[in-house]
Design a protein around this motif. Sequence first.
Motif, PDB file in Angstrom:
ATOM      1  N   ARG A 372      39.636  18.394 110.306  1.00  0.00           N
ATOM      2  CA  ARG A 372      38.437  18.923 109.642  1.00  0.00           C
ATOM      3  C   ARG A 372      37.188  18.170 110.115  1.00  0.00           C
ATOM      4  N   ARG A 373      37.282  16.824 110.089  1.00  0.00           N
ATOM      5  CA  ARG A 373      36.123  16.019 110.507  1.00  0.00           C
ATOM      6  C   ARG A 373      35.813  16.230 111.987  1.00  0.00           C
ATOM      7  N   PHE A 374      36.879  16.373 112.772  1.00  0.00           N
ATOM      8  CA  PHE A 374      36.743  16.572 114.218  1.00  0.00           C
ATOM      9  C   PHE A 374      35.976  17.865 114.509  1.00  0.00           C
ATOM     10  N   LYS A 375      36.457  18.929 113.884  1.00  0.00           N
ATOM     11  CA  LYS A 375      35.845  20.235 114.139  1.00  0.00           C
ATOM     12  C   LYS A 375      34.372  20.206 113.738  1.00  0.00           C
ATOM     13  N   ASP A 376      34.116  19.561 112.612  1.00  0.00           N
ATOM     14  CA  ASP A 376      32.757  19.477 112.093  1.00  0.00           C
ATOM     15  C   ASP A 376      31.803  18.860 113.133  1.00  0.00           C
ATOM     16  N   LEU A 377      32.191  17.696 113.688  1.00  0.00           N
ATOM     17  CA  LEU A 377      31.333  16.996 114.651  1.00  0.00           C
ATOM     18  C   LEU A 377      31.206  17.772 115.965  1.00  0.00           C
ATOM     19  N   VAL A 378      32.338  18.283 116.456  1.00  0.00           N
ATOM     20  CA  VAL A 378      32.319  18.994 117.740  1.00  0.00           C
ATOM     21  C   VAL A 378      31.449  20.252 117.626  1.00  0.00           C
TER      22      VAL A 378
END
Length: 419
Positions: A372-378
């Motif tokens: 979730r955090r990954f997708k958010d930043l990318v």
Amino acid sequence: MGQRSLHQASVDQFQRAADLIEISDTYRNILSHPKNEIIVNFPVWVGSGELKIFTGYRIQHSNVLGPFKGGLRFHPDVDLDEVKALAAWMTFKTALVGIPFGGAKGGVTIDPREYSKDDMRKIVRKFTHALGSNIGPNHDIPAPDVGTNSQTMDWIMDTYANITSPGQRQSVKGVVTGKSIECGGSSGREEATGRGVLYSLRHWLGETGGRLDELSVSIQGFGNVGSHFARLAVEAGCKIVAVADHTATLINEDGIDIEKLRDWTAQNPGIIGFGGATEADTEELFSLPVDVFVPAALENQITKERAEKMSCRLVIEAANGPTTPEGEKVLAEKGIEIAPDILANAGGVIVSYFEWLQNKSSRAWSAEDIDRRFKDLVWKAHDNVVDVRKNLDCSRRDAAYVVALRRLTSVYERRGIFP
Ligand code: NAD
């Protein structure tokens, strides 16, 4: 005259974007030079009974946004110029995706394939010892790159812990990221760069229309980044029609069975000899008609001559610096878009940041949490690039540098330049 400088090419890239938003010479000058250049020559007794002297580098480009951060490359072509370019790209990458790290890169001039595991353990430990306090969990945090992996990071972490005073040893796990899960690594780090490359593709499709299961893809490089990207892209419906590595170029227009190829490379030194595709000439990789080309090996692969043969719609730079300036010009003239390296391959450093945070708090986040955090930043980084690109009517690469430069210069402006 010798070969053109990769570092100079990296400086030219950010200068072009700096022109677009009229960045002052003060910041251009600072960012044109790495802050520290560390070179170590260290002797190691190798298995053959010989004493070999190795040369290692750690280039710390900028720490204005946070600790120096970037991979370690073990490859025979590693030299000061290459590592300087790679370190600068890290500064712009971390600034672009908005994580509190600076930029660095390092490496050793060595062909790891020529050494046994025992030799490599000694070489890695000696290199770490030679770097000493030039790295550290709050100062400079290496990670894997070409020729290094989680095993390399585990050895570095262990060596660093052993040269740290006993009372501090448990607090230095974050001296490197990309460790094995057993040694404090993060869920999702191994495949993070490849996953980020797939997100670049998804984002581009969101803009331009089209579906993943309609795309044919060629990949150069089948190591950490290329093989994970290939696996995830096939899961998402893409057809991988060509794969190349340092041993061979394989083509199968019906689609290469990537799981079988991954099994093959786990047992063999490269893709050569794999039965499920036809072996082709290296140059055929570039002339094969595909929708997407993914360079995931080394720099300077898409030259002017190769770009002239290419007919894809999108190049996603999973590798750092895979396109030469002349190659880029030809691609632009042909209307072939580029998802630039500092955006497309930032997935690795993003999950490295999560690993570092988990090490700091002695916690392990769940795979779902990381996703979730990954997708958010990318996604945010891609959205920012697309916005700037529309506003300034520039290339994706220039837009990515503009986002990064705005972050970097606003911090310089507030902090000032010491003294
Ligand atoms: P790796 O060592 O795991 O794999 C490198 C691959 O490139 C291998 O398959 C090798 O055979 C291939 N290769 C080498 N020379 C080649 C040649 N002349 N022609 C074709 N293939 C060749 O390295 P990696 O970690 O996958 O890194 C690949 C690229 O991605 C590098 O540019 C690296 O800087 C970049 N990158 C890696 C990460 C990461 O997390 N590992 C993160 C960001 C960017």
